[in-house]
Enzyme design. Structure first.
Site, mmCIF file in Angstrom:
data_model
loop_
_atom_site.group_PDB
_atom_site.id
_atom_site.type_symbol
_atom_site.label_atom_id
_atom_site.label_comp_id
_atom_site.label_asym_id
_atom_site.label_seq_id
_atom_site.Cartn_x
_atom_site.Cartn_y
_atom_site.Cartn_z
ATOM 1 N N LYS A 8 -2.533 -1.180 4.734
ATOM 2 C CA LYS A 8 -3.267 0.000 5.250
ATOM 3 C C LYS A 8 -4.711 -0.080 4.800
ATOM 4 C CE LYS A 8 -3.519 2.224 1.029
ATOM 5 N NZ LYS A 8 -4.753 2.398 0.237
ATOM 6 N N LEU A 101 -5.159 -2.079 -0.471
ATOM 7 C CA LEU A 101 -4.586 -2.276 0.867
ATOM 8 C C LEU A 101 -3.121 -1.836 0.931
ATOM 9 C CD1 LEU A 101 -6.126 -5.800 1.575
ATOM 10 C CD2 LEU A 101 -6.857 -3.626 2.555
ATOM 11 N N ASP A 138 1.110 6.018 -2.436
ATOM 12 C CA ASP A 138 0.896 5.369 -1.138
ATOM 13 C C ASP A 138 2.191 4.882 -0.491
ATOM 14 O OD1 ASP A 138 -1.799 5.742 -1.325
ATOM 15 O OD2 ASP A 138 -2.266 3.687 -1.937
HETATM 16 O O1 C5P Z 1 0.521 6.981 -7.375
HETATM 17 P P1 C5P Z 1 -0.075 5.753 -7.949
HETATM 18 O O2 C5P Z 1 0.885 4.997 -8.826
HETATM 19 O O3 C5P Z 1 -0.729 4.887 -6.940
HETATM 20 O O4 C5P Z 1 -1.243 6.237 -8.885
HETATM 21 C C1 C5P Z 1 -1.836 5.456 -9.891
HETATM 22 C C2 C5P Z 1 -2.747 6.343 -10.727
HETATM 23 O O5 C5P Z 1 -3.867 6.761 -9.940
HETATM 24 C C3 C5P Z 1 -2.098 7.632 -11.181
HETATM 25 O O6 C5P Z 1 -1.451 7.452 -12.406
HETATM 26 C C4 C5P Z 1 -3.273 8.577 -11.290
HETATM 27 O O7 C5P Z 1 -3.937 8.375 -12.511
HETATM 28 C C5 C5P Z 1 -4.195 8.117 -10.197
HETATM 29 N N1 C5P Z 1 -4.030 8.902 -8.947
HETATM 30 C C6 C5P Z 1 -4.504 10.208 -8.892
HETATM 31 N N2 C5P Z 1 -4.333 10.940 -7.745
HETATM 32 C C7 C5P Z 1 -3.752 10.409 -6.652
HETATM 33 C C8 C5P Z 1 -3.280 9.082 -6.676
HETATM 34 C C9 C5P Z 1 -3.443 8.344 -7.842
HETATM 35 O O8 C5P Z 1 -5.052 10.712 -9.876
HETATM 36 N N3 C5P Z 1 -3.624 11.158 -5.551
#
Ligand code: C5P
Length: 275
Positions: A8, A101, A138
């Site tokens: 994406k 991505l 994601d």
């Molecule tokens: O959800 P994901 O594992 O991709 O997120 C990684 C880190 O990015 C989270 O631990 C958080 O610190 C940050 N994040 C965030 N808000 C989001 C997505 C990610 O703060 N909407």
């Protein structure tokens, strides 16, 4: 059997607030593209979840089983469903890892969708998407498998039909830690929410870009080179993309960028090929 997992692009990414649960509220458009990883998935009767044969990319090889999102997805579904089946998983990696991505997220979504079928669980998509959010912000968009406007962490999705477009993607070759970008004190976190779930008139922007540009000079170089073509970062980086109505229109920036970096040209998709 081989199963695709599309990448994406975040056509824009607005950070509209910080939440009590440590995440941020976002507004974005997830554009699915035809740059895909390819997975081989088969059922094991003994209940084991294994990566086989040896991981196909240096990035995957450096991960412990417990950190590989495909293994985590299979284990999570096994636990949540109580299935006694296992799986052999193999990923042919084409999507650059850690580049914004969504490659790892898409791989995980494909594992959930395929094992839901192979293990004969018959979970509805909404239930799979809920489980998917435990693996990462994601992952749900790849379960629904449609180019979409996203709110919340990215799990509140409204499908969007966008004009067919081509994308040049440039990989600066550096890994950006998502968490450090979202934790950066200088991150803009107060972009006003949009009135309608659509691409903003002007195209919006990526709020993570300023932070990453400052901390990763190589990303700044790619953004500067692609600036005449409207180059923009996807997700929390590091990849940068430019859009055009035809593949030919991307020839000039592709030639310029490929002298220094790995480049990809991909087409936008309305639907994931896994559907
Ligand atoms: O959800 P994901 O594992 O991709 O997120 C990684 C880190 O990015 C989270 O631990 C958080 O610190 C940050 N994040 C965030 N808000 C989001 C997505 C990610 O703060 N909407």
């Amino acid at each position: 059997m081989r199963y695709p997992a599309p990448a994406k692009l975040n056509l824009f990414l607005h950070v509209t607030g910080r939440r009590a649960d440590g995440f941020h509220d976002l507004e974005t458009v997830f554009q699915l593209i035809d740059l895909c990883d390819e997975l081989q998935i088969s059922v094991r009767k003994d209940g084991d979840i294994r990566r086989e044969p040896a991981p196909s990319s240096a990035v995957l090889a450096s991960l412990a089983d417990a950190d590989d999102l495909t293994v985590r997805a299979a284990r999570l579904l096994q636990q949540a469903s109580g299935s006694t089946h296992g799986a052999d998983l193999h990923v042919d990696k084409r999507i650059p890892a850690g580049g914004g991505l969504g490659g790892g997220s898409s791989d995980a979504a494909t594992v959930l969708l395929v094992l839901n079928r192979l293990w004969e669980l018959h979970w509805p998509r909404a239930r799979l998407a809920e489980l998917a959010l435990e693996l990462g912000s994601d992952v749900p968009v790849f379960i629904h498998g449609k180019t979409a406007f996203g709110r919340g962490r990215g799990e509140e999705l409204t499908p969007l039909q966008l004009p067919p477009r081509w994308y040049l993607i440039v990989d600066p070759g550096v890994a950006v830690a998502t968490r450090s970008v979202f934790n950066a004190p200088e991150l803009t976190r107060d972009t006003p929410a949009l009135k309608i779930a659509a691409l903003p008139a002007g195209g919006g922007r990526n709020d993570c870009e300023a932070v990453v540009r400052q901390r990763y000079p190589e990303v700044a170089r790619v953004l500067d080179l692609l600036a005449p073509w409207g180059g923009r970062m996807t997700g929390s980086g590091a990849c940068v993309f430019a859009a055009a109505d035809s593949r030919e229109a991307l020839q000039a920036p592709a030639t310029a960028a490929s002298a220094f970096w790995r480049t990809f040209v991909a087409r936008g998709l309305d639907h994931s090929p896994i559907l």
